[in-house]
Design a protein around this motif. Structure first.
Motif, PDB file in Angstrom:
ATOM      1  N   ASN A 159       2.745   1.706  -3.241  1.00  0.00           N
ATOM      2  CA  ASN A 159       1.752   2.017  -4.413  1.00  0.00           C
ATOM      3  C   ASN A 159       1.406   3.523  -4.356  1.00  0.00           C
ATOM      4  OD1 ASN A 159       1.687  -0.442  -5.708  1.00  0.00           O
ATOM      5  ND2 ASN A 159      -0.145  -1.179  -4.371  1.00  0.00           N
ATOM      6  N   GLU A 160       1.175   4.010  -3.282  1.00  0.00           N
ATOM      7  CA  GLU A 160       0.496   5.252  -2.728  1.00  0.00           C
ATOM      8  C   GLU A 160       1.910   6.321  -2.870  1.00  0.00           C
ATOM      9  OE1 GLU A 160      -1.485   5.058   0.653  1.00  0.00           O
ATOM     10  OE2 GLU A 160      -3.341   4.076  -0.188  1.00  0.00           O
ATOM     11  N   LEU A 161       3.100   6.084  -2.469  1.00  0.00           N
ATOM     12  CA  LEU A 161       4.208   6.901  -2.256  1.00  0.00           C
ATOM     13  C   LEU A 161       5.141   6.962  -2.871  1.00  0.00           C
ATOM     14  CD1 LEU A 161       3.830   6.965   1.650  1.00  0.00           C
ATOM     15  CD2 LEU A 161       2.993   8.086   0.531  1.00  0.00           C
ATOM     16  N   LYS A 167       0.890  -1.182   0.105  1.00  0.00           N
ATOM     17  CA  LYS A 167       0.057   0.019   0.138  1.00  0.00           C
ATOM     18  C   LYS A 167       0.881   1.208  -0.008  1.00  0.00           C
ATOM     19  CE  LYS A 167      -4.059   2.086   2.574  1.00  0.00           C
ATOM     20  NZ  LYS A 167      -3.456   3.349   2.801  1.00  0.00           N
ATOM     21  N   SER A 168       1.991   1.319   0.886  1.00  0.00           N
ATOM     22  CA  SER A 168       2.790   2.360   0.874  1.00  0.00           C
ATOM     23  C   SER A 168       3.566   2.677  -0.413  1.00  0.00           C
ATOM     24  CB  SER A 168       3.789   2.195   2.010  1.00  0.00           C
ATOM     25  OG  SER A 168       3.158   2.447   3.251  1.00  0.00           O
TER      26      SER A 168
END
Length: 206
Positions: free
Chosen positions: A73-75, A70-71
């Motif tokens: 992919n988002e950051l 998640k991190s």
């Protein structure tokens, strides 16, 4: 004895493994640690300790892989790595450097069954299975980092090597932090990994 009890025991086993290792985590310890009924062992884990440890390894793997993916992919790769390190730093500090990585515990601890498990062949089979599971978890983390680096333009071979470097560095540094009872090694490794990734990605974009 429902699935909540089962999940509680799995999470409890992973927590104990992260603090004590695999062989120092007995079924009885898990029951005490999680305040679950003793009869729940046989009900939820008919194959005994090997089954519980295996479930704990897979649980621990997801506890890292889901927020890591998640991190990233988002950051992006660098900020995602920073978030990954922050989560490990928080765990080390909040447990006063008592808890490390339960997956690493499986990789370095040679499995020995409960006293009631008499067959050495069963221990050997359990050891092989647990190592396969740990290897799969580490490979999954590497694939997640590899995918993030590929999205930022790195060639597959270099992305694969750097993904391995990141996972190996963090896992090894967690052990250093526990021994030193300090987060300084993690902070230092984070800085170097960020420099390596930053330099590599800037060359890719040129």
């Amino acid at each position: 004895m429902n699935s909540t009890t089962r999940n509680k025991m799995i999470a409890g086993a992973a927590d104990l493994m992260s603090r004590r290792g695999v062989n120092a985590t007995s079924m009885r310890d898990v029951v005490r640690h999680t305040a679950t009924p003793r009869g729940s062992i046989g009900h939820h884990f008919p194959d005994g300790k090997p089954q519980l440890i295996a479930e704990a390894v897979m649980f621990a793997g997801k506890q890292v892989s889901i927020p890591l993916e998640k991190s990233l992919n988002e950051l992006g790769a660098i900020a995602g790595l920073k978030a990954f390190v922050v989560s490990w730093r928080r765990r080390l500090v909040t447990t006063e450097f008592e808890a490390g990585c339960p997956v690493l515990a499986v990789a370095v601890d040679h499995y020995v069954g409960e006293p009631s498990d008499k067959a050495e062949a069963l221990d050997a089979a359990a050891q092989d299975h647990l190592l396969d599971l740990a290897n799969g978890v580490f490979a999954d983390w590497q694939k997640i980092m590899h995918a993030a680096l590929r999205r930022e333009g790195l060639p597959a071979p270099r992305a694969k090597r750097l993904a391995t470097l990141v996972v190996a560095s963090i896992e090894g540094t967690v052990a250093l932090c526990r021994a030193a009872r300090s987060a300084l090694p993690l902070d230092q490794v984070q800085q170097e990994l960020e420099l390596i990734l930053s330099d590599t990605l800037s060359q890719t974009s040129e």
